[in-house]
Design an enzyme around this catalytic site. Structure first.
Site, PDB file in Angstrom:
ATOM      1  N   GLY A 183       0.785  -1.228   0.000  1.00 51.39           N
ATOM      2  CA  GLY A 183       0.000   0.000   0.000  1.00 51.39           C
ATOM      3  C   GLY A 183       0.818   1.281   0.000  1.00 51.39           C
ATOM      4  CD  GLU A 184       3.500   0.374   3.173  1.00 48.09           C
ATOM      5  OE1 GLU A 184       3.542  -0.056   4.338  1.00 48.09           O
ATOM      6  OE2 GLU A 184       3.252  -0.347   2.188  1.00 48.09           O
ATOM      7  CB  ALA A 185       3.185   6.254  -2.371  1.00 48.62           C
TER       8      ALA A 185
END
Length: 423
Positions: A183-185
């Protein structure tokens, strides 16, 4: 003369002909000896299959019992050291992969310590690429870490794909099908950048530099969201997609047909992004507090049916049968109480604590969809007094109290009293 009807018979005959006693037999006796030897060989093969099946069954049982699944394997191979070592390796492999699906780093360390995986980025990359019995969310979690050896493993992982002469949409489908994007960009950015570098190197005649592939890859992912997410009302058209990618090839334009083909591919077939493994019960039930068959009273229809129960992580799960992959019902053990029933032998009840409100539970309907359960309480019967007491004790230890529900119930009661007083 004895006929050699099969390759196996020929092999046995060749062996027996070295024995002088065999030559003294009649043809009929020779055929009888060969038949006995052949049957012995078949029985030995069947025993080996049974040994392997026992090992597999022990592995499955070990997942529920929270133990190292080695007892049955060792018992089956006491007379064969090589088989015993092989079984132990198999069991270590199963346990290592299970650990990976909980904590990737610890899982890899376990497999390395067992000699089943070399502690090198190349071998770890191949292990993740194959992905056998590995949680795809955990693979993405490991590949997205901004540290060594994860960064090197990520590069080696991407290099395992054969992107030559492969259009970028097909390449993305292959790449994103091996794991679930975290989920982390920042993690996504690193992973897509590695993809772009390797893909560009494999198709250098079409793309001037990796930045082109990077931008186009993200554009295609955005296109997938635009076309297939029901919450997006304004869908991108093919012309809009072409225009938004003008000038990305080091100031120049990519061939329009390439972009239109990419658009049509995504429009006709969206990406199959791996689902979250929220229902991965191999992980959930890896080390249960208690498990076993009990008889449960129905919620709507008061019939009694045998169900397989698993108690773990402050939840009571029940299945139609032990081999089912998904539960029939789930009872979160929050703000409940459990006690022995007075009107049925070896039976206990699970009821809501009055001050906390109704019981919370879910079950699977006939269509496979999770819905709210119909139980105001649960009545469950064990096979004997000792088993009943054991279940009560284990469930009681697993019950948690959340004061939030007591506060909410108190507010509801106050609201009811205030309404009565003002009437």
């Amino acid at each position: 003369m004895v006929a050699r009807n099969t390759r196996s018979d020929a092999y046995l005959l060749d062996q027996l002909e070295t024995d002088k006693r065999f030559h003294a037999l009649t043809d009929e006796q020779k055929r009888a000896v060969i038949e006995v030897r052949r049957k012995k060989e078949l029985v030995q093969r069947e025993l080996n299959v049974i040994d392997q099946e026992l090992v597999r069954i022990d592995q499955d049982l070990a997942q529920f019992e929270g133990r190292h699944p080695g007892a049955a394997a060792a018992a089956c191979s006491d007379n064969n050291t090589a088989n015993r070592n092989s079984d132990a390796k198999t069991l270590d492999d199963v346990q290592g992969r299970q650990k990976f699906n909980v904590d990737p780093k610890k899982g890899i360390e376990s497999l390395v310590a067992s000699g089943l995986l070399n502690d090198s980025p190349d071998d770890i990359a191949v292990f993740l690429y194959k992905g056998e019995r590995l949680n795809k969310t955990k693979i993405g979690e490991y590949l997205g870490e901004n540290k060594e050896p994860n960064l090197t493993v990520l590069r080696k992982f991407v290099e395992l794909f054969e992107f030559q002469k492969m259009d970028i949409v097909t390449a993305l489908r292959a790449f994103l099908g091996k794991f679930r994007l975290p989920g982390e960009a920042q993690k996504i950015d690193r992973m897509m950048e590695e993809f772009a570098v390797v893909y560009c190197q494999a198709n250098s005649s079409l793309y001037s530099k990796s930045d082109t592939c990077y931008v186009l890859a993200f554009s295609i992912i955005m296109l997938n969201t635009s076309l297939h997410n029901p919450s997006v009302k304004d869908k991108l058209t093919a012309d809009q997609f072409v225009k938004m990618n003008n000038g990305i090839n080091d100031g120049g334009d990519l061939p329009s047909q390439l972009l239109i083909d990419a658009y049509n591919s995504i429009k006709n077939t969206p990406f199959e992004i791996p689902e979250e493994d929220a229902m991965d019960f191999t992980i959930t039930f890896y080390n249960p507090d208690k498990r076993g068959y009990l008889v449960k009273e129905g919620g709507k229809h008061k019939s009694w049916k045998k169900r397989y129960f698993v108690l773990t992580d402050n939840c009571l799960y029940y299945f139609v049968k032990e081999s089912d992959s998904e539960p029939k019902g789930i009872v979160p053990l929050e703000n409940l109480k459990v006690f022995e029933s007075k009107d049925r032998k070896f039976t206990f009840e699970i009821r809501p604590d009055e001050k906390y409100g109704p019981i919370k539970a879910a079950k699977t309907d006939s269509g496979g969809k999770m819905v709210s359960g119909n139980h105001e309480h649960y009545r469950i019967q064990a096979s004997c007094q000792e088993e009943m007491v054991s279940w009560i004790e284990c469930i009681r230890k697993s019950i948690s109290k959340d004061p939030f529900y007591a506060q909410m119930q108190a507010r509801r009661n106050n609201a009811r009293r205030n309404n009565v007083e003002t009437m």
